[in-house]
Design a protein around this motif. Structure first.
Motif, PDB file in Angstrom:
ATOM      1  N   LEU A 114     -69.912 -24.327  15.441  1.00  0.00           N
ATOM      2  CA  LEU A 114     -70.287 -25.549  16.169  1.00  0.00           C
ATOM      3  C   LEU A 114     -69.805 -25.521  17.618  1.00  0.00           C
ATOM      4  N   LEU A 115     -68.477 -25.519  17.804  1.00  0.00           N
ATOM      5  CA  LEU A 115     -67.942 -25.767  19.148  1.00  0.00           C
ATOM      6  C   LEU A 115     -68.310 -24.654  20.131  1.00  0.00           C
ATOM      7  N   GLY A 116     -68.208 -23.407  19.682  1.00  0.00           N
ATOM      8  CA  GLY A 116     -68.535 -22.289  20.570  1.00  0.00           C
ATOM      9  C   GLY A 116     -70.003 -22.319  20.979  1.00  0.00           C
ATOM     10  N   HIS A 117     -70.884 -22.567  20.007  1.00  0.00           N
ATOM     11  CA  HIS A 117     -72.323 -22.578  20.316  1.00  0.00           C
ATOM     12  C   HIS A 117     -72.672 -23.771  21.222  1.00  0.00           C
ATOM     13  N   ALA A 118     -72.086 -24.929  20.908  1.00  0.00           N
ATOM     14  CA  ALA A 118     -72.364 -26.112  21.737  1.00  0.00           C
ATOM     15  C   ALA A 118     -71.873 -25.873  23.170  1.00  0.00           C
ATOM     16  N   ASP A 119     -70.743 -25.227  23.315  1.00  0.00           N
ATOM     17  CA  ASP A 119     -70.198 -24.921  24.636  1.00  0.00           C
ATOM     18  C   ASP A 119     -71.122 -23.964  25.397  1.00  0.00           C
ATOM     19  N   MET A 120     -71.576 -22.925  24.704  1.00  0.00           N
ATOM     20  CA  MET A 120     -72.451 -21.930  25.351  1.00  0.00           C
ATOM     21  C   MET A 120     -73.773 -22.582  25.784  1.00  0.00           C
ATOM     22  N   ILE A 121     -74.335 -23.380  24.900  1.00  0.00           N
ATOM     23  CA  ILE A 121     -75.598 -24.065  25.228  1.00  0.00           C
ATOM     24  C   ILE A 121     -75.389 -24.954  26.456  1.00  0.00           C
ATOM     25  N   THR A 122     -74.307 -25.691  26.450  1.00  0.00           N
ATOM     26  CA  THR A 122     -74.026 -26.606  27.559  1.00  0.00           C
ATOM     27  C   THR A 122     -73.894 -25.837  28.875  1.00  0.00           C
ATOM     28  N   LYS A 123     -73.281 -24.656  28.791  1.00  0.00           N
ATOM     29  CA  LYS A 123     -73.046 -23.877  30.013  1.00  0.00           C
ATOM     30  C   LYS A 123     -74.317 -23.221  30.558  1.00  0.00           C
ATOM     31  N   VAL A 124     -75.332 -22.973  29.710  1.00  0.00           N
ATOM     32  CA  VAL A 124     -76.510 -22.252  30.217  1.00  0.00           C
ATOM     33  C   VAL A 124     -77.714 -23.144  30.505  1.00  0.00           C
ATOM     34  N   VAL A 125     -77.759 -24.350  29.953  1.00  0.00           N
ATOM     35  CA  VAL A 125     -79.025 -25.101  30.063  1.00  0.00           C
ATOM     36  C   VAL A 125     -79.380 -25.496  31.497  1.00  0.00           C
ATOM     37  N   ASP A 126     -78.387 -25.772  32.324  1.00  0.00           N
ATOM     38  CA  ASP A 126     -78.752 -26.255  33.653  1.00  0.00           C
ATOM     39  C   ASP A 126     -79.425 -25.166  34.490  1.00  0.00           C
ATOM     40  N   GLN A 127     -79.009 -23.917  34.323  1.00  0.00           N
ATOM     41  CA  GLN A 127     -79.724 -22.861  35.063  1.00  0.00           C
ATOM     42  C   GLN A 127     -81.125 -22.637  34.476  1.00  0.00           C
ATOM     43  N   MET A 128     -81.295 -22.892  33.188  1.00  0.00           N
ATOM     44  CA  MET A 128     -82.645 -22.812  32.596  1.00  0.00           C
ATOM     45  C   MET A 128     -83.528 -23.930  33.162  1.00  0.00           C
ATOM     46  N   VAL A 129     -82.972 -25.119  33.220  1.00  0.00           N
ATOM     47  CA  VAL A 129     -83.705 -26.273  33.772  1.00  0.00           C
ATOM     48  C   VAL A 129     -84.112 -25.969  35.213  1.00  0.00           C
ATOM     49  N   ALA A 130     -83.210 -25.408  35.973  1.00  0.00           N
ATOM     50  CA  ALA A 130     -83.482 -25.137  37.392  1.00  0.00           C
ATOM     51  C   ALA A 130     -84.634 -24.149  37.546  1.00  0.00           C
ATOM     52  N   ARG A 131     -84.796 -23.230  36.589  1.00  0.00           N
ATOM     53  CA  ARG A 131     -85.888 -22.235  36.683  1.00  0.00           C
ATOM     54  C   ARG A 131     -87.107 -22.634  35.852  1.00  0.00           C
ATOM     55  N   ASN A 132     -87.023 -23.805  35.216  1.00  0.00           N
ATOM     56  CA  ASN A 132     -88.132 -24.321  34.411  1.00  0.00           C
ATOM     57  C   ASN A 132     -88.559 -23.379  33.287  1.00  0.00           C
ATOM     58  N   PHE A 133     -87.564 -22.725  32.709  1.00  0.00           N
ATOM     59  CA  PHE A 133     -87.828 -21.905  31.510  1.00  0.00           C
ATOM     60  C   PHE A 133     -86.515 -21.699  30.768  1.00  0.00           C
ATOM     61  N   GLY A 134     -86.536 -21.991  29.486  1.00  0.00           N
ATOM     62  CA  GLY A 134     -85.359 -21.709  28.653  1.00  0.00           C
ATOM     63  C   GLY A 134     -85.740 -21.721  27.186  1.00  0.00           C
TER      64      GLY A 134
END
Ligand code: NAP
Length: 260
Positions: A114-134
């Protein structure tokens, strides 16, 4: 079908063996560059070398380390030239009885599933949002839909991850960032054979008998392969799933006894 992800970059966690390796190999075959992780360096390098040899046009980077450690997660992100795809994965906790499960075992299951995956997702989503692909795929378990004896800890943690992913996915899909969960039933990997050895020892039965009984119970009369799993994972990372999010895709040979 062209999955439309050639040249993208993916982090695949816990990828030296089993389902993570199957997913990494399938993404590589689609022309996706990889950043691969597992704890054991030797097996990780062997896996990476094989993928490089099979797919000379892609780049494959590796980082040996425990994905439950924040330093390893941060290092993986730092070394990835970009992150278009994330496959979260980690070894499941050893089976155990809830009466004897300690707080330490609970915390380690929560950290790993749970915690590790939630942390990783949280850390990568904003750069995905910025490039409009994730594309994010969480490797969870069929136990999210149907309980499995002795796996209460991991099931509880995986259900919490499912709830987290479902909640944030509604905010992210407008940016072409989607999160889906892939739920393995029985796949022939070290994890499955290890669990069956545990069950055989506990019941005082021969491993071969437990194996035959498990295979016999599955409607497919066999276990799944990491290659089959990887192919579905790659599709869930494809260009074609931009309108699909927060889904739980069950691969269990038809074992789940429900209509929907
Ligand atoms: P596996 O064949 O045992 O492979 C596990 C992989 O994860 C290995 O590469 C291992 O390498 C790596 N790993 C384990 N813990 C790690 C950690 N803390 N940090 C980094 N890498 C780690 O297992 P699998 O069958 O592919 O299972 C993958 C996931 O699916 C597990 O969570 C499992 O519980 C779940 N699952 C599997 C099945 C099944 O039938 N196979 C069914 C339901 C759910 P190192 O040991 O070198 O780190």
């Amino acid at each position: 079908m062209d999955l439309g992800i050639k040249g993208r970059w993916a982090i695949v966690e816990a990828a030296s063996k089993g389902l993570g390796k199957g997913s990494a190999a399938a993404l590589a075959a689609e022309g996706v560059n990889l950043v691969l992780n597992a704890r054991g360096k030797e097996t990780l390098e062997e896996t990476a070398d094989k993928i490089r040899a099979d797919n000379p046009e892609i780049q494959v980077l590796t980082l040996a380390g425990d994905i439950t450690q924040i330093e390893i997660r941060e290092a993986l992100i730092k070394m990835s030239p970009q992150i278009d795809i994330l496959v979260t994965n980690a070894g499941g906790p050893a089976p155990g009885n809830f009466r004897t499960d300690t707080r330490e075992r609970w915390l380690s299951a929560l950290e790993a599933q749970l915690l590790g995956h939630a942390d990783m997702i949280t850390k990568v989503v904003d750069q995905m949002v910025a490039r409009n692909f994730g594309r994010i795929v969480n490797i969870t378990s069929a136990s999210v839909k149907m309980p499995v004896e002795n796996l209460g800890l991991s099931t509880a943690a995986r259900m919490a991850l499912t709830g987290f992913a479902s909640t944030i996915s509604r905010e992210l899909i407008q940016h072409n960032v989607v999160i889906n969960n892939l739920l393995p039933g029985p796949f022939e990997t070290d994890r499955l054979t290890g669990n069956m050895r545990f069950a055989a020892d506990r019941a005082g039965e021969a491993y071969e008998d437990v194996y035959a009984a498990r295979v016999g119970k599955n409607p497919a009369k066999r276990f799944g392969t990491p290659e089959e799993f990887g192919a579905v994972c790659a599709f869930l990372c494809s260009n074609h799933v931009g309108f699909m999010t927060a889904q739980n895709v069950l691969m269990d040979g038809g074992a789940f006894p429900g209509n929907i």
